[in-house]
Design an enzyme around this catalytic site. Structure first.
Site, PDB file in Angstrom:
ATOM      1  N   LYS A 228      -7.946  -0.287  -9.006  1.00 39.03           N
ATOM      2  CA  LYS A 228      -8.427   1.096  -9.057  1.00 39.03           C
ATOM      3  C   LYS A 228      -7.333   2.091  -8.690  1.00 39.03           C
ATOM      4  CE  LYS A 228     -13.209   0.007  -7.850  1.00 39.03           C
ATOM      5  NZ  LYS A 228     -13.205  -1.071  -6.884  1.00 39.03           N
TER       6      LYS A 228
ATOM      7  N   LYS B 125       0.820  -1.212   0.000  1.00 39.84           N
ATOM      8  CA  LYS B 125       0.000   0.000   0.000  1.00 39.84           C
ATOM      9  C   LYS B 125       0.855   1.263   0.000  1.00 39.84           C
ATOM     10  CE  LYS B 125      -4.259  -1.735   0.464  1.00 39.84           C
ATOM     11  NZ  LYS B 125      -5.389  -1.449  -0.449  1.00 39.84           N
TER      12      LYS B 125
ATOM     13  N   LYS C 135      -1.836  -6.690 -11.620  1.00 46.86           N
ATOM     14  CA  LYS C 135      -3.269  -6.981 -11.604  1.00 46.86           C
ATOM     15  C   LYS C 135      -4.093  -5.713 -11.799  1.00 46.86           C
ATOM     16  CE  LYS C 135      -4.219  -6.617  -6.636  1.00 46.86           C
ATOM     17  NZ  LYS C 135      -4.809  -7.306  -5.467  1.00 46.86           N
TER      18      LYS C 135
END
Length: 443
Positions: free
Chosen positions: A257, A163, A254
């Site tokens: 968003k 993240k 992958k």
């Protein structure tokens, strides 16, 4: 006040999103909303299998979310027997671990709920609810588990590093890490463990990137049981059989968003024109023809995977590649776009219907129903497991009412019905009028 069979509710309570099945139940008292009774708390009432999974409300799901998780959820729900409890949560607390806008998050929660219904989840067959404001036991259990969660284990987790776009070998002592890492993101796996253990889940469908967190949840359950006696089930991982859907602009990562280019993903509510443009702009290669080779031709292979997921003839990726091998990439992309448009048309239509302003009330109805069902399950776990052994609080006999002040509805969450009670005066005997929460009419 007596309400006979077939009596209609007041106009202000009549909503297009509900079909009314109304009948008189005779004169008897109605127990308070969310009332807790020990006879409902026996461990024998738990089904043999409990399936739990969650999705972050980050807006409208894309094809990767659908094929990797949501499609599997629908199959699990539709294949569940009477001994299986199926629970799906919109985990909005997890969405707060990175910077967010409150108004945007509220919209994303509605969009996510609408999408879950559009793909085929049924609030009559599954428990579907928002995690945060509706079931505070998630946060309570997280705190209890945090008191014994090993920091060393958490520091080895890859999700917070991903993240923050940090390498897997970064250490907590690193200066940059100390500045960027927040406690919420770091302790994210503890909350995820609480989500799962709160419902004593036996099976948890997850993607490959969440497998490490589920292993942590099992470790937490094992440690708790060793300290306080066996209570939590160690959940089994149910890996999605789906091939990973990759980004249209960078087919080696992958679909997500978080990618800066919106053309990298296809959302479930994209228009046919948007889908055609995104597929046309998808990164492929300069090799002629069509072939399946994820290593040498990741872009073309990704498009083949999308076609295979939506293929009405249920052909394999290899079969589709063989039949399309003579096509130019332009012609192949056109075929891919039309397959996707046709394949998700039903989902898009239902999603648009649920997000239509008159139908927003139905989303609220589903949320209230899911809230009550989840709250009963969660409260049962907390009272049964912690009041007697671990959690130093007094037992509460009734859950907090969730209906707005003055609202004439009470909820019977076990039978998925609303109870219409115009005179909610304490101690009075009243008629019960059941309003079945059925799915709305198809668009």
């Amino acid at each position: 006040m007596h309400i006979g069979p077939g009596v209609q509710l007041p106009t202000r309570l009549r909503q297009r999103s509900l079909r009314y099945a109304i009948y008189s139940q005779g004169r008897r008292s109605i127990r308070p909303l969310g009332y807790y009774s020990p006879r409902h708390a026996s461990s024998s009432t738990y089904p043999k299998q409990i399936v739990f999974s969650g999705i972050q409300p980050t807006g409208i799901p894309h094809l990767g979310n659908y094929f990797g998780a949501l499609q599997q959820w629908v199959k699990i729900q539709n294949g569940a027997t009477s001994t299986t409890d199926v629970i799906f949560s919109i985990v909005d607390l997890h969405a707060m671990t990175l910077p967010y806008d409150s108004a945007q998050l509220r919209l994303w929660k509605q969009q996510t709920l609408a999408a879950l219904l559009a793909v085929g989840l049924n609030p009559q067959r599954s428990t579907i609810f928002f995690q945060s404001s509706q079931v505070p036991a998630h946060s309570e259990l997280m705190w209890v588990l945090s008191c014994t969660a090993p920091v060393g284990y958490l520091s080895r987790m890859t999700q917070w590093k991903s993240k923050l776009a940090m390498p897997d070998n970064v250490a907590l002592s690193d200066a940059d890490t100390k500045m960027k890492l927040k406690l919420g993101l770091f302790s994210y796996p503890v909350l995820q463990a609480a989500d799962i253990l709160l419902y004593r889940a036996t099976h948890v469908p997850v993607g490959q990137d969440q497998a490490q967190h589920l292993e942590f949840a099992r470790e937490i359950a094992k440690n708790f049981n060793k300290t306080h006696g066996h209570f939590f089930t160690e959940p089994q991982t149910v890996m999605s059989p789906a091939r990973r859907v990759m980004s249209l602009k960078d087919p080696r990562v992958k679909m997500s968003k978080s990618h800066e280019d919106p053309r990298s993903r296809i959302l479930l509510d994209d228009s046919p024109d948007d889908i055609r443009l995104k597929i046309k702009a998808a990164l492929t290669d300069s090799t002629n023809g069509v072939s399946y080779d994820p290593v040498e031709r990741p872009g073309v292979s990704n498009l083949l995977t999308l076609v295979a997921y939506l293929d009405e003839r249920q052909r394999s990726v290899e079969q589709i590649a063989s039949e399309c091998q003579a096509l130019s990439l332009r012609a192949f992309k056109e075929q891919v776009a039309e397959t996707i448009i046709k394949g998700i048309a039903g989902i898009k239509g239902k999603y648009d219907y649920f997000m239509d302003t008159p139908q927003r009330q139905y989303l609220q109805d589903v949320a209230v129903l899911g809230h009550g069902k989840a709250r009963l399950k969660a409260d049962e776990t907390m009272r049964q497991g912690f009041v007697a052994n671990v959690y130093p609080i007094d037992e509460v006999k009734a859950a907090t009412a969730v209906m707005p002040a003055g609202c004439p509805f009470l909820c019977d969450f076990k039978s998925s019905t609303l109870l219409f009670c115009p005179e909610k005066t304490e101690g009075q005997r009243k008629d019960q009028v059941h309003v079945n929460l059925l799915s709305p009419l198809e668009p």
